[in-house]
Design an enzyme around this catalytic site. Structure first.
Site, PDB file in Angstrom:
ATOM      1  CD  GLU A  23      -7.427   1.289   1.691  1.00  0.00           C
ATOM      2  OE1 GLU A  23      -6.677   1.742   2.605  1.00  0.00           O
ATOM      3  OE2 GLU A  23      -7.309   1.175   0.501  1.00  0.00           O
ATOM      4  CG  HIS A  25      -6.506   5.054  -1.625  1.00  0.00           C
ATOM      5  ND1 HIS A  25      -5.128   5.373  -1.292  1.00  0.00           N
ATOM      6  CD2 HIS A  25      -6.872   4.049  -1.446  1.00  0.00           C
ATOM      7  CE1 HIS A  25      -4.768   4.276  -0.909  1.00  0.00           C
ATOM      8  NE2 HIS A  25      -5.601   3.230  -1.027  1.00  0.00           N
ATOM      9  CG  HIS A  59      -3.138   0.828  -4.289  1.00  0.00           C
ATOM     10  ND1 HIS A  59      -4.002   0.022  -4.519  1.00  0.00           N
ATOM     11  CD2 HIS A  59      -3.313   1.278  -2.885  1.00  0.00           C
ATOM     12  CE1 HIS A  59      -5.139   0.046  -3.528  1.00  0.00           C
ATOM     13  NE2 HIS A  59      -4.643   0.819  -2.620  1.00  0.00           N
ATOM     14  CG  HIS A 111      -1.694   1.569   1.203  1.00  0.00           C
ATOM     15  ND1 HIS A 111      -2.643   1.705   2.201  1.00  0.00           N
ATOM     16  CD2 HIS A 111      -2.464   1.415   0.160  1.00  0.00           C
ATOM     17  CE1 HIS A 111      -3.865   1.539   1.971  1.00  0.00           C
ATOM     18  NE2 HIS A 111      -3.773   1.303   0.686  1.00  0.00           N
TER      19      HIS A 111
END
Length: 249
Positions: free
Chosen positions: A77, A96, A98, A166
């Site tokens: 990613e 990023h 979760h 996500h």
């Protein structure tokens, strides 16, 4: 502007902080634009879990999402980061993650809003990106440039975008700022969810958000206090260098 060595040291600390604050776990990543070359950025390789990231784990990438010169497996990613840096020249750091507390707001029609003063840094608009809109059925991972650019378009000029089913992507003008956003984003989500169980919520106004952001500097007394606190909690306080003084006031 701090030097490259100090910047990479801060990136290691940021990984440890985000892991200790339960923003990332075995997965998730934080990156930093090269302080002297805006066409490059750094993040850890695939096998380095955030809690264990060391300086040697950091890999240099181009804005195409490909390692500059490193044979280790990169995070699939990484295109989240490369696309945001490509689209937003002012952005110096990206996260990023979760974090579970934000996930309900990415799969319902209830918008995530800043409702507590420390949540003001997420901004007055948090868009939701759905990979299925333009790419159909996928494994929900951002695994190529086209998907990364689509996410960056949804993020636009905002600080945070939720990713349906996500997690989230956050972007900021400094590493300390993106860590702060990412730490307080789940806390704000928890408070909003609990408040909604009681009654109608009252989010922060645009003026309140602007007042909180006015005069922000990444190495101010207030910002550095939080950075020291989180680093010590994460067991890496000994890695802190001397605070830069150029914008300390």
């Amino acid at each position: 502007m701090i030097g490259l060595d100090d910047a990479l040291n801060e990136l290691v600390i940021a990984n440890r902080i985000l892991a200790n604050e339960n923003v990332v776990d075995a997965y998730g990543h934080v990156s930093l634009r090269h302080p002297h070359n805006p066409e490059r950025f750094f993040m850890a390789h695939m096998l380095a879990a955030p809690e264990m990231v060391a300086r040697a784990d950091l890999v240099e990438f181009g804005l195409d999402g490909e390692p500059v010169s490193d044979g280790r497996t990169p995070s699939v990613e990484r295109f989240i980061h490369s696309a945001i840096y490509e689209a937003r020249p002012e952005v110096q750091a990206v996260v990023h993650a979760h974090a579970e507390d934000v996930l309900p707001f990415g799969i319902t029609d209830v918008p995530l809003r800043p409702v507590i003063h420390s949540g003001s840094f997420v901004g007055n608009h948090v868009p939701v990106w759905d990979i299925a809109d333009n790419f159909g059925d996928t494994n929900l991972l951002v695994s190529n440039t086209a998907q990364g650019r689509d996410l960056a378009r949804c993020l636009a000029s905002n600080h945070v975008a939720l990713m349906r089913g996500h997690g989230f992507a956050a972007a900021a003008r400094s590493l300390i700022e993106v860590v702060r956003i990412s730490v307080y984003l789940p806390r704000n989500a928890r408070v909003q969810l609990r408040a909604m169980q009681i009654g109608k919520i009252k989010p922060l106004s645009d003026g309140e958000i602007a007042a909180r952001a006015a005069g922000y500097k990444p190495y101010s007394d207030q910002s550095w206090r939080a950075w020291q606190y989180w680093a010590n909690r994460a067991g890496c306080g000994h890695m802190l260098g001397q605070r830069p003084t150029a914008d300390a006031k």
